[in-house]
Design an enzyme around this catalytic site. Sequence first.
Site, PDB file in Angstrom:
ATOM      1  N   ASP A 140       0.839  -0.984   0.211  1.00 44.55           N
ATOM      2  CA  ASP A 140      -0.271  -0.015  -0.235  1.00 44.55           C
ATOM      3  C   ASP A 140       0.933   1.737   0.007  1.00 44.55           C
ATOM      4  O   ASP A 140       1.686   1.372   0.881  1.00 44.55           O
ATOM      5  CB  ASP A 140      -0.603  -0.070   1.846  1.00 44.55           C
ATOM      6  N   SER A 199      -7.376   3.896  -1.785  1.00 41.78           N
ATOM      7  CA  SER A 199      -7.219   2.916  -1.793  1.00 41.78           C
ATOM      8  C   SER A 199      -8.749   1.164  -2.093  1.00 41.78           C
ATOM      9  O   SER A 199      -7.638   0.891  -2.630  1.00 41.78           O
ATOM     10  CB  SER A 199      -6.464   1.899  -0.229  1.00 41.78           C
ATOM     11  N   ASN A 201     -12.708   4.912  -0.343  1.00 43.19           N
ATOM     12  CA  ASN A 201     -12.572   4.615   0.307  1.00 43.19           C
ATOM     13  C   ASN A 201     -14.216   4.429   1.397  1.00 43.19           C
ATOM     14  O   ASN A 201     -14.061   3.920   2.243  1.00 43.19           O
ATOM     15  CB  ASN A 201     -11.463   4.951   1.157  1.00 43.19           C
ATOM     16  N   HIS A 240       1.618   8.559   4.954  1.00 44.26           N
ATOM     17  CA  HIS A 240       0.620   9.810   5.396  1.00 44.26           C
ATOM     18  C   HIS A 240       1.363  10.658   6.220  1.00 44.26           C
ATOM     19  O   HIS A 240       1.210  11.582   6.168  1.00 44.26           O
ATOM     20  CB  HIS A 240      -0.768   9.010   5.747  1.00 44.26           C
ATOM     21  N   HIS A 269      -1.717   3.061  -5.106  1.00 45.75           N
ATOM     22  CA  HIS A 269      -1.354   4.380  -5.464  1.00 45.75           C
ATOM     23  C   HIS A 269      -0.103   4.937  -4.851  1.00 45.75           C
ATOM     24  O   HIS A 269       0.913   4.343  -4.027  1.00 45.75           O
ATOM     25  CB  HIS A 269      -2.287   5.352  -5.264  1.00 45.75           C
ATOM     26  N   HIS A 311      -2.858  11.355  -0.945  1.00 48.14           N
ATOM     27  CA  HIS A 311      -3.558  10.901  -1.788  1.00 48.14           C
ATOM     28  C   HIS A 311      -5.009  10.343  -2.076  1.00 48.14           C
ATOM     29  O   HIS A 311      -5.873  10.686  -1.750  1.00 48.14           O
ATOM     30  CB  HIS A 311      -2.669   9.599  -1.937  1.00 48.14           C
TER      31      HIS A 311
END
Length: 438
Positions: free
Chosen positions: A32, A69, A90, A195, A239, A352
């Site tokens: 991820d 995601s 999401n 993040h 991503h 993202h």
Amino acid sequence: MTRTLLKIYTLFILLLCRQRDANRKLLVFLIDGFRHDYMDDLHNLPGFREIVENGVKVDYLTPDFPSLSYPNYYSLMTGRHCEVHQMTGNYMWDTDTQKEFLIGTNPDSRLPMWWDGSEPLWVTMQKLGKKVYMYYWPGCEVTILGVRPTFCEEYVYNPSEKNLTDSMENALNALKSSKADMAGIYYEKIDVEGHHFGPRSPEIQRAIRSLDQAFQILNQKIREKNMRDTINVVLFSDHGMTQLKWMEKIIELDNYINMSHIIKMMDRGPVVSLWPKQDKFEEIYQNLSTADNMNVYKKHEIPDRFHYKNGQFVSTLTLVAEPGWFITENKAKLPFWNNGTEAAGGWQHGWHGYDNEFVDMRGSFLAQGPDFKSNYRAGPIRTVDVYNVLCKTLGMNPLPNNGSWSRVECMMRSSAATAGASLISCCFLLLLTLTGVC
């Protein structure tokens, strides 16, 4: 009699070799948030370097829109755009049932309504009698179209490095023993660190090096278990990540509209879904359209290139921020990071979800194994292309999808070349046997 036995033995060896090719296994990793340039320094990443030298690396992987995601988890495993498989965010809301999907954490997120829009690869495999083991993979705990994988280690937030290496060992053992035909492992730490600290932070560099060490272990395990000729390994991300200047580039919706006129707001960040009250719809649309650094789309106006607007759960108004900007109701409602000893700081420094063509949203793809060329650099591919690659390695016919075989065919060894190499090795084995060497 001796000649007859020789013919039978020869046939047995050749059939054994053919069966070996038919029983090739697949190990996939969903990493991820692994941006396309995170492994540029291969000199200091020996685990990744070995995979690249022995296999295929693409220039970059373009995600589906939105570059979030869950939409891309499903695009990777179905080969379909978000508006086709219906996993469009999401966070989603169904206007008919009033149910919510909250990044897979609430009980309602397991309802078939979110997942049954398309058939992911593991469900197809189970229907065909193949066996799939999945580790921390979001969605493996859900019954999709009436099917679940053979084994599912359910998702937990941010699995540890030990979770990862244990999963690798367990997956390899399941594949080698034919308990599984495919195994999938999900790893979240790269996304979490990206993040929290940003894509160029020391923390993300440490996380990448830690992941590289895990892949060094994987490469060694594959050699020790004598699986190099029988297993294909594919790594991809959903991503990328871009730097976020927390609190500096914020679009506050309540500066433009009265939030009491909104029936429902889902998510915050690069893409926000709004359902305004019907009698206030046009007013809200016009007011939001005056905001800088953000595009406002009525559902039918969403650009076709996003392959998004026909999704069942797409809102009547979709807000898309310019890269680096963050949409929220109000600054005051944003959380802050605070450890109790220092001044409160930005909660996140990377994000993202932006326009999927934005360079920082690009992901990664690597593959190695008997079905892939060695030391091969391929051009850019898209998230929807990965499904066809996986099906090819499994010897399965893909379901109808939006991927392009022409973008990925170059990375695969030709069937003739693979068969030729297999035949040579089998003939060599037969020769050694007949001459009494083995």
